[in-house]
Design a protein around this motif. Sequence first.
Motif, PDB file in Angstrom:
ATOM      1  N   GLN A  78       0.820  -1.213   0.000  1.00 28.27           N
ATOM      2  CA  GLN A  78       0.000   0.000   0.000  1.00 28.27           C
ATOM      3  C   GLN A  78       0.851   1.259   0.000  1.00 28.27           C
ATOM      4  OE1 GLN A  78      -1.972   0.599   3.922  1.00 28.27           O
ATOM      5  NE2 GLN A  78      -1.016  -1.353   4.440  1.00 28.27           N
ATOM      6  N   GLN A  79       0.262   2.299  -0.531  1.00 25.59           N
ATOM      7  CA  GLN A  79       0.914   3.602  -0.487  1.00 25.59           C
ATOM      8  C   GLN A  79       0.342   4.386   0.684  1.00 25.59           C
ATOM      9  OE1 GLN A  79       0.613   5.620  -4.244  1.00 25.59           O
ATOM     10  NE2 GLN A  79       2.433   4.582  -5.005  1.00 25.59           N
ATOM     11  N   VAL A  80       1.248   5.021   1.421  1.00 28.58           N
ATOM     12  CA  VAL A  80       0.873   5.790   2.602  1.00 28.58           C
ATOM     13  C   VAL A  80       1.443   7.197   2.437  1.00 28.58           C
ATOM     14  CG1 VAL A  80       1.143   5.947   5.114  1.00 28.58           C
ATOM     15  CG2 VAL A  80       0.924   3.704   4.028  1.00 28.58           C
ATOM     16  N   PRO A  93      14.509   2.397   0.843  1.00 30.00           N
ATOM     17  CA  PRO A  93      13.955   1.126   0.368  1.00 30.00           C
ATOM     18  C   PRO A  93      14.661  -0.050   1.056  1.00 30.00           C
ATOM     19  CG  PRO A  93      14.285   2.607  -1.463  1.00 30.00           C
ATOM     20  CD  PRO A  93      14.938   3.256  -0.257  1.00 30.00           C
ATOM     21  N   GLY A  94      13.879  -1.047   1.451  1.00 35.89           N
ATOM     22  CA  GLY A  94      14.413  -2.214   2.148  1.00 35.89           C
ATOM     23  C   GLY A  94      14.320  -2.106   3.662  1.00 35.89           C
ATOM     24  N   PHE A 109       6.472  -3.794   8.175  1.00 35.15           N
ATOM     25  CA  PHE A 109       6.271  -3.280   6.827  1.00 35.15           C
ATOM     26  C   PHE A 109       7.635  -2.984   6.225  1.00 35.15           C
ATOM     27  CE2 PHE A 109       2.647  -2.105   9.395  1.00 35.15           C
ATOM     28  CZ  PHE A 109       1.579  -2.438   8.590  1.00 35.15           C
ATOM     29  N   THR A 110       7.869  -3.474   5.014  1.00 36.51           N
ATOM     30  CA  THR A 110       9.111  -3.186   4.306  1.00 36.51           C
ATOM     31  C   THR A 110       8.868  -2.003   3.375  1.00 36.51           C
ATOM     32  OG1 THR A 110       9.734  -5.512   4.373  1.00 36.51           O
ATOM     33  CG2 THR A 110      10.883  -4.124   2.763  1.00 36.51           C
ATOM     34  N   VAL A 111       9.769  -1.017   3.446  1.00 33.75           N
ATOM     35  CA  VAL A 111       9.685   0.136   2.550  1.00 33.75           C
ATOM     36  C   VAL A 111      10.104  -0.339   1.161  1.00 33.75           C
ATOM     37  CG1 VAL A 111      10.547   2.443   2.037  1.00 33.75           C
ATOM     38  CG2 VAL A 111      10.158   1.763   4.423  1.00 33.75           C
ATOM     39  N   VAL A 112       9.179  -0.224   0.196  1.00 34.15           N
ATOM     40  CA  VAL A 112       9.441  -0.668  -1.169  1.00 34.15           C
ATOM     41  C   VAL A 112       9.993   0.485  -1.999  1.00 34.15           C
ATOM     42  CG1 VAL A 112       8.415  -1.616  -3.272  1.00 34.15           C
ATOM     43  CG2 VAL A 112       7.647  -2.430  -1.036  1.00 34.15           C
ATOM     44  N   SER A 113       9.327   1.628  -1.922  1.00 30.46           N
ATOM     45  CA  SER A 113       9.764   2.793  -2.702  1.00 30.46           C
ATOM     46  C   SER A 113       9.264   4.062  -2.024  1.00 30.46           C
ATOM     47  CB  SER A 113       9.251   2.706  -4.149  1.00 30.46           C
ATOM     48  OG  SER A 113       7.833   2.719  -4.157  1.00 30.46           O
ATOM     49  N   LEU A 114       9.846   5.177  -2.459  1.00 33.55           N
ATOM     50  CA  LEU A 114       9.547   6.488  -1.881  1.00 33.55           C
ATOM     51  C   LEU A 114       9.320   7.507  -2.981  1.00 33.55           C
ATOM     52  CD1 LEU A 114      12.671   6.470   0.439  1.00 33.55           C
ATOM     53  CD2 LEU A 114      10.350   6.105   1.245  1.00 33.55           C
ATOM     54  N   ASP A 122       5.164  -2.722   2.115  1.00 30.09           N
ATOM     55  CA  ASP A 122       4.771  -4.103   1.849  1.00 30.09           C
ATOM     56  C   ASP A 122       4.688  -4.842   3.182  1.00 30.09           C
ATOM     57  OD1 ASP A 122       4.464  -6.732   1.041  1.00 30.09           O
ATOM     58  OD2 ASP A 122       6.094  -6.681  -0.413  1.00 30.09           O
ATOM     59  N   ALA A 123       3.486  -5.348   3.518  1.00 29.49           N
ATOM     60  CA  ALA A 123       3.287  -6.079   4.772  1.00 29.49           C
ATOM     61  C   ALA A 123       3.451  -7.589   4.600  1.00 29.49           C
ATOM     62  CB  ALA A 123       1.910  -5.768   5.342  1.00 29.49           C
ATOM     63  N   ASN A 124       3.780  -8.055   3.394  1.00 26.40           N
ATOM     64  CA  ASN A 124       4.041  -9.480   3.195  1.00 26.40           C
ATOM     65  C   ASN A 124       5.301  -9.878   3.951  1.00 26.40           C
ATOM     66  OD1 ASN A 124       2.154 -10.647   1.057  1.00 26.40           O
ATOM     67  ND2 ASN A 124       2.811  -8.743   0.079  1.00 26.40           N
TER      68      ASN A 124
END
Length: 142
Positions: A78-80, A93-94, A109-114, A122-124
């Motif tokens: 999700q985007q926050v 990221p990461g 939650f892993t930061v995917v992009s900014l 990503d909560a997977n």
Amino acid sequence: MQKPQAGNTVRVHYTGTLEDGTQFDSSRGAEPLEFAMGQGQLIAGFENAVAGLSTGESCTVTLTPDQAYGESNPDMVQQVARELMPEGVELEPGMVLQGQAGDGRVDNFTVVSLSEETVTLDANHPLAGKTLTFEIELVAIV
């Protein structure tokens, strides 16, 4: 020799690798992993492999996502709004962040992009959607 049964506490050494051979975890060089059989403490495929071993035996098992952490669920990405992120934290990221849900559960939650306005999280589980190989040695049934 005795094989572990549900309710037994076991100690194992293991090394986990991805399909490309990258090691993601290992107990080698540390204390063995200790867990109770049949309690759902570990992924099912790992525990099933241990159940087939006798003390001192080893095996290598390859687990598909359905036997490990499941498939990656796109609904858990999700985007926050960036303004909702913790102040003073330099996001990259990461990076893994923790957040508390309304029911009190803590999720990672892993930061995917900014971007300047949003952060994609990503909560997977980080190993979701991956095929995993484990080298497992049953050290003891205690």
